[in-house]
Design a protein around this motif. Structure first.
Motif, PDB file in Angstrom:
ATOM      1  N   TRP A  43     -13.175  10.258 -10.940  1.00  0.00           N
ATOM      2  CA  TRP A  43     -12.092  10.582 -10.057  1.00  0.00           C
ATOM      3  C   TRP A  43     -11.599   9.784  -9.351  1.00  0.00           C
ATOM      4  O   TRP A  43     -12.000   8.561  -8.660  1.00  0.00           O
ATOM      5  CB  TRP A  43     -12.908  11.972  -8.459  1.00  0.00           C
ATOM      6  CG  TRP A  43     -12.387  11.902  -7.496  1.00  0.00           C
ATOM      7  CD1 TRP A  43     -11.686  13.169  -7.775  1.00  0.00           C
ATOM      8  CD2 TRP A  43     -11.669  11.272  -6.124  1.00  0.00           C
ATOM      9  NE1 TRP A  43     -10.766  13.746  -6.086  1.00  0.00           N
ATOM     10  CE2 TRP A  43     -10.900  11.978  -6.343  1.00  0.00           C
ATOM     11  CE3 TRP A  43     -12.386  10.452  -5.816  1.00  0.00           C
ATOM     12  CZ2 TRP A  43     -10.266  11.933  -4.384  1.00  0.00           C
ATOM     13  CZ3 TRP A  43     -11.706  10.251  -4.657  1.00  0.00           C
ATOM     14  CH2 TRP A  43     -10.795  10.729  -4.109  1.00  0.00           C
ATOM     15  N   ARG A  44     -10.426   9.442  -8.573  1.00  0.00           N
ATOM     16  CA  ARG A  44      -9.412   8.064  -8.055  1.00  0.00           C
ATOM     17  C   ARG A  44      -8.400   9.092  -6.996  1.00  0.00           C
ATOM     18  O   ARG A  44      -8.290   9.908  -7.336  1.00  0.00           O
ATOM     19  CB  ARG A  44      -8.812   7.288  -8.735  1.00  0.00           C
ATOM     20  CG  ARG A  44      -9.687   7.260 -10.181  1.00  0.00           C
ATOM     21  CD  ARG A  44     -11.088   5.555 -10.234  1.00  0.00           C
ATOM     22  NE  ARG A  44     -11.525   5.478 -10.840  1.00  0.00           N
ATOM     23  CZ  ARG A  44     -12.908   5.923 -10.834  1.00  0.00           C
ATOM     24  NH1 ARG A  44     -13.290   6.815 -10.730  1.00  0.00           N
ATOM     25  NH2 ARG A  44     -13.034   5.554 -12.224  1.00  0.00           N
ATOM     26  N   ALA A  98      -6.333  12.404  -7.624  1.00  0.00           N
ATOM     27  CA  ALA A  98      -7.059  13.061  -6.429  1.00  0.00           C
ATOM     28  C   ALA A  98      -6.559  14.714  -6.898  1.00  0.00           C
ATOM     29  O   ALA A  98      -6.898  15.559  -7.551  1.00  0.00           O
ATOM     30  CB  ALA A  98      -7.153  12.713  -5.231  1.00  0.00           C
ATOM     31  N   GLU A 117     -16.812  11.702 -11.690  1.00  0.00           N
ATOM     32  CA  GLU A 117     -17.270  10.583 -11.599  1.00  0.00           C
ATOM     33  C   GLU A 117     -16.736   9.854 -10.765  1.00  0.00           C
ATOM     34  O   GLU A 117     -15.601   9.635 -10.509  1.00  0.00           O
ATOM     35  CB  GLU A 117     -17.975   9.769 -12.902  1.00  0.00           C
ATOM     36  CG  GLU A 117     -18.747   8.852 -12.708  1.00  0.00           C
ATOM     37  CD  GLU A 117     -18.324   7.774 -13.879  1.00  0.00           C
ATOM     38  OE1 GLU A 117     -19.551   7.660 -14.188  1.00  0.00           O
ATOM     39  OE2 GLU A 117     -17.102   6.413 -13.880  1.00  0.00           O
ATOM     40  N   VAL A 118     -17.499   8.901  -9.481  1.00  0.00           N
ATOM     41  CA  VAL A 118     -16.849   8.585  -8.282  1.00  0.00           C
ATOM     42  C   VAL A 118     -17.091   6.780  -8.172  1.00  0.00           C
ATOM     43  O   VAL A 118     -18.375   6.723  -8.344  1.00  0.00           O
ATOM     44  CB  VAL A 118     -16.390   9.187  -7.022  1.00  0.00           C
ATOM     45  CG1 VAL A 118     -16.171  10.484  -6.706  1.00  0.00           C
ATOM     46  CG2 VAL A 118     -18.470   9.338  -6.507  1.00  0.00           C
ATOM     47  N   ASN A 157     -16.809   3.023  -3.205  1.00  0.00           N
ATOM     48  CA  ASN A 157     -15.026   3.740  -2.496  1.00  0.00           C
ATOM     49  C   ASN A 157     -14.988   4.611  -1.449  1.00  0.00           C
ATOM     50  O   ASN A 157     -14.609   5.051  -1.500  1.00  0.00           O
ATOM     51  CB  ASN A 157     -14.841   3.757  -4.233  1.00  0.00           C
ATOM     52  CG  ASN A 157     -14.227   2.259  -4.791  1.00  0.00           C
ATOM     53  OD1 ASN A 157     -14.130   1.019  -4.256  1.00  0.00           O
ATOM     54  ND2 ASN A 157     -13.108   2.490  -5.678  1.00  0.00           N
ATOM     55  N   ILE A 158     -16.561   5.622  -1.277  1.00  0.00           N
ATOM     56  CA  ILE A 158     -16.636   5.905  -0.517  1.00  0.00           C
ATOM     57  C   ILE A 158     -17.693   5.854   0.470  1.00  0.00           C
ATOM     58  O   ILE A 158     -18.846   5.098   0.413  1.00  0.00           O
ATOM     59  CB  ILE A 158     -16.770   7.601  -1.580  1.00  0.00           C
ATOM     60  CG1 ILE A 158     -18.068   7.599  -2.042  1.00  0.00           C
ATOM     61  CG2 ILE A 158     -16.272   8.089  -2.602  1.00  0.00           C
ATOM     62  CD1 ILE A 158     -18.815   8.743  -3.122  1.00  0.00           C
ATOM     63  N   LEU A 161     -12.469  15.541  -2.455  1.00  0.00           N
ATOM     64  CA  LEU A 161     -13.487  15.710  -3.230  1.00  0.00           C
ATOM     65  C   LEU A 161     -14.732  16.949  -2.772  1.00  0.00           C
ATOM     66  O   LEU A 161     -15.315  16.839  -3.454  1.00  0.00           O
ATOM     67  CB  LEU A 161     -13.809  14.274  -3.396  1.00  0.00           C
ATOM     68  CG  LEU A 161     -15.585  13.617  -4.364  1.00  0.00           C
ATOM     69  CD1 LEU A 161     -15.501  13.695  -5.360  1.00  0.00           C
ATOM     70  CD2 LEU A 161     -15.516  13.021  -3.878  1.00  0.00           C
ATOM     71  N   VAL A 203     -20.464  16.178  -8.984  1.00  0.00           N
ATOM     72  CA  VAL A 203     -20.152  14.588  -8.877  1.00  0.00           C
ATOM     73  C   VAL A 203     -21.065  14.096  -8.859  1.00  0.00           C
ATOM     74  O   VAL A 203     -22.175  13.819  -8.603  1.00  0.00           O
ATOM     75  CB  VAL A 203     -19.484  14.985  -7.256  1.00  0.00           C
ATOM     76  CG1 VAL A 203     -18.624  13.448  -7.276  1.00  0.00           C
ATOM     77  CG2 VAL A 203     -18.834  15.675  -7.501  1.00  0.00           C
ATOM     78  N   PRO A 241     -22.120   9.787  -8.668  1.00  0.00           N
ATOM     79  CA  PRO A 241     -21.571   8.425  -8.214  1.00  0.00           C
ATOM     80  C   PRO A 241     -21.379   7.613  -9.344  1.00  0.00           C
ATOM     81  O   PRO A 241     -23.022   7.358  -9.923  1.00  0.00           O
ATOM     82  CB  PRO A 241     -22.719   8.611  -7.212  1.00  0.00           C
ATOM     83  CG  PRO A 241     -23.678   9.183  -7.475  1.00  0.00           C
ATOM     84  CD  PRO A 241     -23.086   9.854  -8.269  1.00  0.00           C
ATOM     85  N   ASP A 286      -8.137   4.170 -14.284  1.00  0.00           N
ATOM     86  CA  ASP A 286      -8.491   3.534 -13.396  1.00  0.00           C
ATOM     87  C   ASP A 286      -6.754   2.318 -12.756  1.00  0.00           C
ATOM     88  O   ASP A 286      -6.375   2.095 -11.485  1.00  0.00           O
ATOM     89  CB  ASP A 286      -9.226   1.954 -13.565  1.00  0.00           C
ATOM     90  CG  ASP A 286     -10.327   2.944 -13.252  1.00  0.00           C
ATOM     91  OD1 ASP A 286     -10.813   3.611 -12.788  1.00  0.00           O
ATOM     92  OD2 ASP A 286     -11.535   1.597 -14.185  1.00  0.00           O
TER      93      ASP A 286
END
Length: 441
Positions: free
Chosen positions: A13-14, A18, A31-32, A36-37, A46, A56, A58, A249
């Protein structure tokens, strides 16, 4: 080792994709990037995925568990907070080092650890520290590398197998990284897959890259090539992976292209039964991890890892200094590959700073003038405190030298820097002194 929960087919997930991710058909999980969160301010997109039952996970990039220093408790706590906030079944990181403490240097990138007994001892202790601190299981990813360390004592398969046996950690196998290391380091992906304990597999990464001048660059900005899908099929023939994830990415393609890549991955994963995992590959870690390799006269019957940490620290500091500070390349390394890596690190640094501070290229007259100015700055200023600090240091570096030459642009840069630094720009006499000091150095 308990079986890993089934994840299915997912995507990284970017924010840039989104909306597209929410519409992708048959998406099982995402996957995040953990850094970045913010746990208290999760992106709305998200949150919507979570509300409809999408798992999800990390994925950390800054712990540096392969580094000579013990893991930073604050970074471990932050990673754990994100796992709890996301309701994640596990967290993942990398078998890599990203910084040194003496001297203080940041790579801004994942660098390979030497496959030596010393490095393995240090990594195992760091992994155990992380496992004790994290609220969920940990899995570690094999990384892509542009170069090899001299004097390695273990193969990739031996290194990963012993890591699992000694710590009980799970593995995140990136098949694109296996291909990268085949091209760049002459390693056989099949030999790695045959050697590692596949029952420790948490999930799989798939990504694209590009070959330039005989070097494979794991860009995550190109379509997944057939050769990487072939490696996914080779892994699938050995084990049914709990999850497979597409990483992208940069240079994000249209939504239909993303959906097509996921469909191609799903076709490989569902193509026929997987072979059963061979019993002889199973690590003897059913309950408690085994003790470290040398059991003897240290505290609790174990030899202290400190001497190994010192030796690993010296080697990593010499290498990272050559990569980011221009010091001589340590003996035994391929100097050409180290030059390629140094250029790649500087280019990535410039790109990340531009993404974090998109105003800077505009102030400096566009992408090319910005990039030229940043790369000149980076030659003499290694990163020591992360990309956001780097952006401020770059701006201050220009202002000290009365740059940019255009007065209006310089005023804009001064205002930008002052707003974020919270202090007055250096006065002219200070700028002169710093400039002279820099020339003397």
């Amino acid at each position: 080792m308990k079986p890993m929960a089934h994840l299915g087919v997912g995507i990284g997930w970017r924010p840039e994709i989104a909306d597209a991710v929410e519409r992708l058909p048959g998406l099982d999980w995402v996957e995040v990037v953990a850094e970045n969160i913010c746990p208290g301010h999760l992106p709305e997109a998200l949150l919507r995925l979570r509300e409809r039952g999408t798992r999800v996970v990390p994925h950390g990039v800054s712990l540096g568990l392969g580094g000579a220093d013990r893991p930073d408790p604050a970074k471990l706590a932050a990673l754990g907070e994100r796992a709890v906030a996301l309701g994640a079944p596990l967290v993942t990181e990398h078998i890599a080092f990203v910084r040194t403490s003496s001297p203080v240097l940041e790579a801004g990138h994942l660098l390979p650890v030497p496959r030596t007994r010393d490095a393995l001892d240090v990594l195992c202790e760091n992994v155990r520290i992380a496992q004790d601190a994290l609220p969920v299981p940990l899995a570690l990813e094999n990384i892509a590398a542009l170069f090899s360390w001299p004097g390695e004592e273990l193969t990739e398969g031996q290194f990963l197998t012993e890591l699992v046996e000694r710590t009980g950690v799970r593995l995140l196998i990136d098949v694109a990284n296996l291909h990268t290391n085949r091209v760049n380091r002459g390693e056989d992906p099949a030999a790695v897959l045959d050697a590692i304990p596949l029952e420790a597999l948490a999930y799989v990464h798939v990504a694209g890259g590009v070959e330039r001048g005989g070097v494979w660059h794991d860009t995550h900005a190109h379509p997944v090539p057939p050769v990487v899908l072939d490696l996914l099929a080779a892994l699938r023939s050995r084990v049914d992976p709990p999850g497979v994830l597409l990483e992208r990415d940069d240079d994000f393609p249209p939504e239909a292209e993303l959906a097509g890549e996921l469909a191609a991955i799903r076709a490989v994963v569902t193509a026929g039964p997987a072979a059963e995992v061979r019993a002889e590959t199973a690590p003897e870690t059913a309950a408690e991890p085994e003790p470290v390799r040398e059991a003897a006269d240290g505290p609790g019957g174990l030899v202290a890892v400190e001497p190994a940490r010192t030796r690993v620290a010296l080697g990593q500091a010499a290498l990272l200094s050559a990569l980011v500070a221009g010091t001589p390349v340590p003996e035994g390394f391929d100097r050409g590959r180290i030059r390629v890596q140094a250029r790649a690190l500087a280019a990535k640094r410039a790109d990340v700073v531009a993404r974090l501070a998109p105003e800077l290229p505009g102030i400096l007259g566009g992408r090319d003038p910005y990039r030229e100015a940043f790369l000149a700055y980076a030659k003499g200023r290694p990163m020591t405190a992360g990309y956001r600090r780097d952006a401020l240091d770059f701006a201050e570096h220009l202002l000290i030298r009365d740059l940019p030459a255009d007065p209006a642009a310089r005023r804009r840069l001064t205002a930008w820097w002052r707003e974020r630094a919270g202090v007055r720009p250096p006065r002219r006499v200070v700028r002169w002194a710093r400039t002279l000091a820099g020339r003397a150095a």
